[in-house]
Scaffold this active site. Structure first.
Site, short mmCIF file in Angstrom:
data_model
loop_
_atom_site.label_atom_id
_atom_site.label_comp_id
_atom_site.label_asym_id
_atom_site.label_seq_id
_atom_site.Cartn_x
_atom_site.Cartn_y
_atom_site.Cartn_z
CB CYS A 1 7.58 1.20 -3.02
SG CYS A 1 6.65 3.42 -3.93
CD GLU B 1 -11.39 4.05 0.66
OE1 GLU B 1 -9.31 3.97 1.24
OE2 GLU B 1 -11.23 3.18 1.24
CD GLU C 1 -13.92 4.26 6.98
OE1 GLU C 1 -13.33 5.15 6.99
OE2 GLU C 1 -13.75 2.51 6.99
CG ASN D 1 9.39 2.15 -0.01
OD1 ASN D 1 8.39 3.65 0.41
ND2 ASN D 1 9.14 1.58 1.77
N GLY D 2 10.17 5.38 -0.29
CA GLY D 2 10.32 7.28 0.16
C GLY D 2 10.39 8.07 -1.00
CD1 TRP E 1 0.37 3.98 -4.72
CD2 TRP E 1 1.12 5.52 -3.96
NE1 TRP E 1 -0.82 5.08 -4.32
CE2 TRP E 1 -0.29 5.70 -3.87
CE3 TRP E 1 2.38 6.19 -3.77
CZ2 TRP E 1 -0.64 7.35 -3.59
CZ3 TRP E 1 2.03 7.23 -3.24
CH2 TRP E 1 0.93 7.76 -2.88
CG HIS F 1 -25.28 25.63 8.12
ND1 HIS F 1 -25.15 26.78 8.53
CD2 HIS F 1 -25.62 24.66 9.46
CE1 HIS F 1 -26.38 26.75 9.72
NE2 HIS F 1 -26.01 25.43 10.00
CE LYS G 1 -5.18 -2.89 4.43
NZ LYS G 1 -6.66 -2.67 4.79
CE LYS H 1 -12.93 2.29 3.38
NZ LYS H 1 -12.69 1.89 4.56
NE ARG I 1 6.03 -1.37 1.52
CZ ARG I 1 5.72 -1.12 2.89
NH1 ARG I 1 5.90 -2.13 3.21
NH2 ARG I 1 6.56 -0.35 3.40
O1 M6R Z 1 -2.22 2.27 8.14
P1 M6R Z 1 -3.03 2.77 8.40
O2 M6R Z 1 -4.94 2.90 9.33
O3 M6R Z 1 -2.48 4.48 9.30
O4 M6R Z 1 -3.48 3.66 6.93
C1 M6R Z 1 -4.91 5.10 7.20
C2 M6R Z 1 -5.44 5.37 5.77
O5 M6R Z 1 -4.28 5.69 4.73
C3 M6R Z 1 -6.77 4.02 5.74
O6 M6R Z 1 -7.38 4.16 6.49
C4 M6R Z 1 -6.85 4.45 3.93
O7 M6R Z 1 -7.69 5.52 4.09
C5 M6R Z 1 -7.79 3.22 3.53
N1 M6R Z 1 -7.90 3.21 2.30
C6 M6R Z 1 -9.27 3.03 4.44
O8 M6R Z 1 -9.92 2.00 3.79
#
Ligand code: M6R
Length: 634
Positions: A2, A516, A509, A106-107, A80, A532, A629, A513, A27
């Site tokens: 947030c 996400e 990764e 926020n929190g 969020w 396995h 983000k 990606k 955010r």
């Molecule tokens: O800001 P940070 O690098 O600490 O964020 C960590 C994860 O939340 C972040 O990498 C998340 O997995 C992204 N959405 C990846 O694309």
């Protein structure tokens, strides 16, 4: 997560609040709202106007165009969801029963259930499912009680009431409060969530992050944990949790990265993928400049002695940053010969390994705001400081893309990867910047510990210096190839990525990606693990994408890929074009290169493939559902 904003101004508050909220939308973007306080011309009494909308901030902007929210003082929020679905009723601000006190937060208030049931037992009816709503009700109760005890209506009364409430809250918060009885006063406070106060001309703007201040001020004062600020048009007063006044000076920040423009690209994510050659170029100019002695070729901002007497490295991170850290740990161990282990920051905090001597702890977070990573670092710092033994002393290093972030305020040794503003929620160029930074660290440890010859170190430096050019070609070639290949994924439900050694984290990764932004289920495995268990999932509907580079595990990965092919899986290779890689049904070719730097290349086709699959499905690539983000809650 947030984003919160709050203003005590001399101009209409809502346009400034909305402008700032726009810059914090990264955010959270599932709902938003604002509340302003102004004086009724007839009654000369203050009143609060509150507007909320479900969905993107644009919906709130549209609403306020039709139904303005008057006043020079106000608070705003982009959400969020943590507690309660993304619905209008759960959007902030939240108000007390009579609509006199408004709060954005926020929190997470961890003891909200108990507080809520206590308030409900007194007859208070809640309008939302949020944890936040307990706060305005509690403040309202305190205001009533303190007023009855003889405290006069004014800033001091609000300050006392807010402080009383903060004393009972458990968890994390950055919050802003307005009260209609004193329309010129704003209270903000924070604990374990960021909050900054910006000093304008006769105005004060508070926000969760620096981009919100763009166009307003560069003079900023970050509030510290457990501090509360009382803000009026006359100034800012800061207090600790015992009500003692604290004198703190604001500081000048260098600039903002907020004016994002997609340029010719359809999405920020694609633009940011294309920016990676520049990310690499800038990183190399800054940290691996020509002309430094080969015994110490990396220009990180600390003394060479920093690398001495470290016997072990532990790395704390989440998501994509954790994957970069895994490549980093591989390099630190296999290239520089120093034991290195990566932890999920969220797990480390509650199950750290036994204390070992001379350990360097590295926190990796592109945003510099990830609550799990910051909390894990703080916990580790505390337990080492309490041990009071110099061998076990806390030594921490942060790697971030945000020089002005909570991480930079928490840790003294920080490397800024300098990738520039990344708007897409899916991290791409910041991942590359993190990887490069680990190459820099591995080189420095290798040279300080003499674990590699100067020739080997010089070779790796040379390979890195060739990267920007290689990336330019790779990105333009694969943009076309992956766009074509994406058509094959229109009805795909599951994808498996496999890799080994230094490229195993790239398989993880790539899978992250894809899930996400395309919402397709994807899993990354070390290629040798396929047999396995996961192999049971394979049939002709499950593509297997294999990341295979020449080096110590090349043939092994190819054999593992063959095992998948024998189960009818469609086999896609991210690998060099060689007779051995003819086994793939589709090849996304990467240049032949040293295994050491292969992750920097093999990640590119995986980013582009995910992008094109999601874009073809017509999805919101830059702001995927349920994500943000910057993840500022645990
Ligand atoms: O800001 P940070 O690098 O600490 O964020 C960590 C994860 O939340 C972040 O990498 C998340 O997995 C992204 N959405 C990846 O694309």
């Amino acid at each position: 997560m947030c984003g919160i904003v709050a203003l005590v101004g001399s101009r209409e508050a809502s346009p400034i609040l909305l402008e700032s909220l726009k810059k914090l939308e990264y955010r959270g973007y599932d709902s938003s709202g604002l509340a302003t306080v102004s004086i009724d011309a007839n009654t000369q009494k203050g009143f609060i106007s509150c507007r909320k909308a479900k969905g993107k901030l644009q919906n709130l902007l549209n609403l306020i165009q039709q139904d303005a929210s008057p006043g020079h003082v106000g608070i705003g929020h982009t959400r969020w969801a943590t507690h309660g679905k993304p619905e209008k009723k759960n959007a902030h601000p939240h108000l007390d029963t009579k609509g006199k006190v408004a709060v954005v937060q926020n929190g997470i208030i961890e003891n909200h259930s108990l507080l809520r049931s206590q308030l409900e037992a007194k007859g208070i009816k809640f309008r939302s499912d949020t944890d936040t709503e307990v706060i305005p009700h509690l403040i309202s109760e305190e205001l009533y009680r303190l007023n009855k005890e003889g405290h006069e209506i004014g800033g001091l009364l609000l300050q006392l009431a807010v402080q009383k409430v903060l004393d009972v809250l458990k968890g994390s918060y950055a919050l802003a409060v307005i009260w209609d009885e004193i329309p010129n006063v704003l209270i903000v406070a924070k604990s374990k969530a960021p909050l900054l106060i910006g000093f304008g001309e006769g105005e004060f703007l508070c926000a969760s992050d620096t981009p919100a201040f763009s166009g307003f001020t560069k003079t900023i004062l970050p509030l510290e944990d457990k501090e509360l600020a009382l803000i009026t048009p006359l100034g800012v007063e800061i207090y600790d949790s015992f009500g003692n006044r604290k004198l703190r000076a604001p500081k000048l920040i260098s600039g903002y990265e907020s004016d994002a423009d997609k340029g010719k690209f359809r999405h920020f994510m694609l633009k940011e993928i294309f920016e990676q050659p520049e990310t690499a170029e800038l990183w190399l100019t800054r940290y691996l400049p020509n002309g430094l002695p080969i015994e110490s070729p990396v220009a990180f901002p600390f003394e060479n002695s920093f690398y001495d007497s470290i016997e072990e490295i532990q790395i704390l991170a989440c998501g994509t940053s954790r994957h970069a850290s895994m490549v980093g740990a591989y390099l630190l161990e296999q290239f520089a010969g120093i034991p290195a282990k990566v932890f999920f920051a969220s797990e480390f905090r509650y199950a750290p390994p036994p204390l070992a001597p001379n350990v360097l702890t590295i926190g990796v977070t592109q945003s510099g705001e990830t609550a799990d990573t910051l909390a894990a670092l703080a916990m580790e710092h505390e337990r080492r400081s309490a041990y009071n033994n110099k061998d076990f002393a806390s030594r921490q290093l942060g790697i971030t893309n945000r020089g002005e972030s909570s991480l930079s305020r928490q840790i003294s040794h920080v490397i800024d990867i300098g990738a520039g503003l990344e708007v897409g929620v899916a991290a791409t160029k910041t991942f590359l910047g993190q990887l490069l930074t680990f190459y820099g660290l591995a080189i420095m440890f290798a040279s300080r510990r003499n674990s590699r010859s100067l020739k080997e170190i010089a070779e790796l430096c040379d390979l890195l210096r060739c990267l920007p050019k290689q990336l330019v070609n790779l990105i333009s070639e694969h943009n076309l190839l992956t766009e074509k290949l994406s058509h094959k994924f229109s009805s795909t439900k599951d994808v498996i990525f496999i890799g080994r050694g230094i490229n195993y984290p790239i398989a993880l990764e790539a899978a992250l990606k894809l899930k996400e932004i395309s919402y397709i289920h994807a899993q990354g495995y070390p290629a040798g693990e396929l047999k396995h268990g996961p192999i049971a999932l394979l049939d002709q509907t499950v593509p297997v994408i294999s990341i295979a580079n020449e080096g110590i595990v090349f043939e092994k990965v190819l054999s593992n890929a063959q095992e998948a092919k024998a189960r009818d899986a469609c086999l896609i290779g991210i690998a060099p074009k060689l007779p051995e890689t003819d086994i793939f049904d589709h090849l996304l070719p990467i240049p032949r290169t040293s295994e050491w730097i292969s992750p920097l290349l093999s990640v590119i086709p995986s980013q582009l493939l995910s992008y094109h699959i999601a874009a073809r499905l017509g999805l919101d690539v830059d702001q995927p559902r349920n994500l943000a983000k910057s993840v500022t809650v645990e």
